[in-house]
Design an enzyme around this catalytic site. Structure first.
Site, PDB file in Angstrom:
ATOM      1  N   HIS A  16       0.845  -1.210   0.000  1.00 25.32           N
ATOM      2  CA  HIS A  16       0.000   0.000   0.000  1.00 25.32           C
ATOM      3  C   HIS A  16       0.876   1.254   0.000  1.00 25.32           C
ATOM      4  O   HIS A  16       0.626   2.206  -0.733  1.00 25.32           O
ATOM      5  CB  HIS A  16      -0.873   0.064   1.259  1.00 25.32           C
ATOM      6  CG  HIS A  16      -1.942  -0.976   1.379  1.00 25.32           C
ATOM      7  ND1 HIS A  16      -2.038  -1.806   2.466  1.00 25.32           N
ATOM      8  CD2 HIS A  16      -2.978  -1.294   0.558  1.00 25.32           C
ATOM      9  CE1 HIS A  16      -3.095  -2.590   2.328  1.00 25.32           C
ATOM     10  NE2 HIS A  16      -3.687  -2.308   1.182  1.00 25.32           N
ATOM     11  N   LYS A  40     -16.715  -6.616   6.892  1.00 27.36           N
ATOM     12  CA  LYS A  40     -15.431  -7.217   7.271  1.00 27.36           C
ATOM     13  C   LYS A  40     -15.244  -7.109   8.783  1.00 27.36           C
ATOM     14  O   LYS A  40     -15.736  -6.177   9.399  1.00 27.36           O
ATOM     15  CB  LYS A  40     -14.290  -6.501   6.555  1.00 27.36           C
ATOM     16  CG  LYS A  40     -14.281  -6.771   5.053  1.00 27.36           C
ATOM     17  CD  LYS A  40     -12.954  -6.362   4.413  1.00 27.36           C
ATOM     18  CE  LYS A  40     -12.955  -6.695   2.933  1.00 27.36           C
ATOM     19  NZ  LYS A  40     -11.721  -6.300   2.249  1.00 27.36           N
ATOM     20  N   ARG A  89      -2.432  -6.354  -8.318  1.00 27.50           N
ATOM     21  CA  ARG A  89      -1.354  -7.309  -8.069  1.00 27.50           C
ATOM     22  C   ARG A  89      -1.453  -8.483  -9.037  1.00 27.50           C
ATOM     23  O   ARG A  89      -0.569  -8.741  -9.816  1.00 27.50           O
ATOM     24  CB  ARG A  89      -1.423  -7.851  -6.625  1.00 27.50           C
ATOM     25  CG  ARG A  89      -1.027  -6.854  -5.585  1.00 27.50           C
ATOM     26  CD  ARG A  89      -1.550  -7.253  -4.227  1.00 27.50           C
ATOM     27  NE  ARG A  89      -3.006  -7.206  -4.223  1.00 27.50           N
ATOM     28  CZ  ARG A  89      -3.764  -7.373  -3.163  1.00 27.50           C
ATOM     29  NH1 ARG A  89      -3.219  -7.668  -2.007  1.00 27.50           N
ATOM     30  NH2 ARG A  89      -5.069  -7.278  -3.233  1.00 27.50           N
ATOM     31  N   SER A 127      -2.819  -7.491   3.243  1.00 29.99           N
ATOM     32  CA  SER A 127      -3.005  -7.332   4.685  1.00 29.99           C
ATOM     33  C   SER A 127      -3.346  -8.671   5.335  1.00 29.99           C
ATOM     34  O   SER A 127      -2.857  -8.992   6.428  1.00 29.99           O
ATOM     35  CB  SER A 127      -4.153  -6.349   4.971  1.00 29.99           C
ATOM     36  OG  SER A 127      -3.898  -5.098   4.399  1.00 29.99           O
TER      37      SER A 127
HETATM   38  P1  ADP Z   1     -10.054  -3.332  -0.136  1.00 34.44           P
HETATM   39  O1  ADP Z   1     -10.778  -4.081   0.931  1.00 34.44           O
HETATM   40  O2  ADP Z   1     -10.774  -2.076  -0.572  1.00 34.44           O
HETATM   41  O3  ADP Z   1      -9.611  -4.169  -1.310  1.00 34.44           O
HETATM   42  P2  ADP Z   1      -7.253  -3.274   0.673  1.00 34.44           P
HETATM   43  O4  ADP Z   1      -6.655  -2.548   1.813  1.00 34.44           O
HETATM   44  O5  ADP Z   1      -7.174  -4.755   0.666  1.00 34.44           O
HETATM   45  O6  ADP Z   1      -8.761  -2.751   0.598  1.00 34.44           O
HETATM   46  O7  ADP Z   1      -6.612  -2.754  -0.694  1.00 34.44           O
HETATM   47  C1  ADP Z   1      -6.731  -1.409  -1.099  1.00 34.44           C
HETATM   48  C2  ADP Z   1      -6.161  -1.285  -2.512  1.00 34.44           C
HETATM   49  O8  ADP Z   1      -4.752  -1.511  -2.459  1.00 34.44           O
HETATM   50  C3  ADP Z   1      -6.725  -2.296  -3.516  1.00 34.44           C
HETATM   51  O9  ADP Z   1      -6.842  -1.666  -4.781  1.00 34.44           O
HETATM   52  C4  ADP Z   1      -5.668  -3.380  -3.560  1.00 34.44           C
HETATM   53  O10 ADP Z   1      -5.660  -4.064  -4.800  1.00 34.44           O
HETATM   54  C5  ADP Z   1      -4.407  -2.530  -3.382  1.00 34.44           C
HETATM   55  N1  ADP Z   1      -3.289  -3.294  -2.835  1.00 34.44           N
HETATM   56  C6  ADP Z   1      -3.264  -4.070  -1.736  1.00 34.44           C
HETATM   57  N2  ADP Z   1      -2.051  -4.635  -1.553  1.00 34.44           N
HETATM   58  C7  ADP Z   1      -1.277  -4.201  -2.577  1.00 34.44           C
HETATM   59  C8  ADP Z   1       0.074  -4.459  -2.991  1.00 34.44           C
HETATM   60  N3  ADP Z   1       0.868  -5.292  -2.319  1.00 34.44           N
HETATM   61  N4  ADP Z   1       0.527  -3.840  -4.120  1.00 34.44           N
HETATM   62  C9  ADP Z   1      -0.295  -3.031  -4.825  1.00 34.44           C
HETATM   63  N5  ADP Z   1      -1.582  -2.761  -4.504  1.00 34.44           N
HETATM   64  C10 ADP Z   1      -2.066  -3.341  -3.405  1.00 34.44           C
END
Ligand code: ADP
Length: 163
Positions: A16, A40, A89, A127
């Site tokens: 992130h 969630k 990803r 996460s």
């Molecule tokens: P959500 O529940 O909205 O998917 P996340 O916190 O899981 O929230 O992810 C937020 C955004 O960050 C999403 O677009 C996800 O694809 C992106 N994201 C999460 N991890 C990574 C990573 N390692 N590299 C690039 N983008 C990521």
């Protein structure tokens, strides 16, 4: 131009943070928005996640952190943001993200979803993966900022991983 980066961030990872850092060089202002997603069951409260991200992005002058519990496009419109940032990803992200982008387009035609490809070294990182490793006492300090690793270890107990 203002961009928002919405997500759960439970917790924020180096993946992130990489997206935030790179996008802060593309846009005048980036607002990281922690969603209150009732479906969630989060490890950290929204307020705690906001504080964690504020600390992680303290060195980035044009990055702000906020939370919301409505439609992402409504938040964007209220904050004059024309861009909604998401990270990609793997192929499975693409399917879900494209559906979301199309849905948001039907709700607000003037807001564009922009996808940033993950950096090679973070393609596997999520996460939930971090929480899974921490739950079993594995090392996570190469996956999240140090203060987040400490917070997670407080939740699951000190890591007992031995190499
Ligand atoms: P959500 O529940 O909205 O998917 P996340 O916190 O899981 O929230 O992810 C937020 C955004 O960050 C999403 O677009 C996800 O694809 C992106 N994201 C999460 N991890 C990574 C990573 N390692 N590299 C690039 N983008 C990521």
């Amino acid at each position: 131009m203002i961009a928002i980066y919405p997500g759960s961030f439970d917790p924020i990872t180096l993946g992130h943070l990489d997206i935030i850092t790179r996008s802060s060089k593309l846009y005048d202002r980036v607002i990281v928005v922690v969603s209150r997603n009732p479906s969630k069951d989060p490890l950290f409260s929204v307020e705690h996640r906001v504080a964690q991200i504020q600390q992680a992005t303290a060195a980035l002058d044009n990055v702000d952190v906020d939370s919301f519990d409505g439609l992402t496009v409504s938040y964007a419109r209220a904050h004059q943001a024309k861009v909604l940032l998401r990270g990609l990803r793997v192929l499975s992200d693409f399917e879900k993200e494209l559906q979301m982008a199309h849905t948001n387009k039907t709700l607000s035609n003037d807001i564009e979803t922009v996808f940033l490809a993950t950096s090679t070294e973070y393609g596997f990182l999520s996460s939930s993966l971090v929480k899974e490793i921490a739950k079993f006492g594995g090392p996570i300090d190469h996956l999240v900022p140090m203060h987040i690793a400490i917070d997670i270890e407080k939740c699951y107990g000190k890591a007992s991983f031995k190499q």
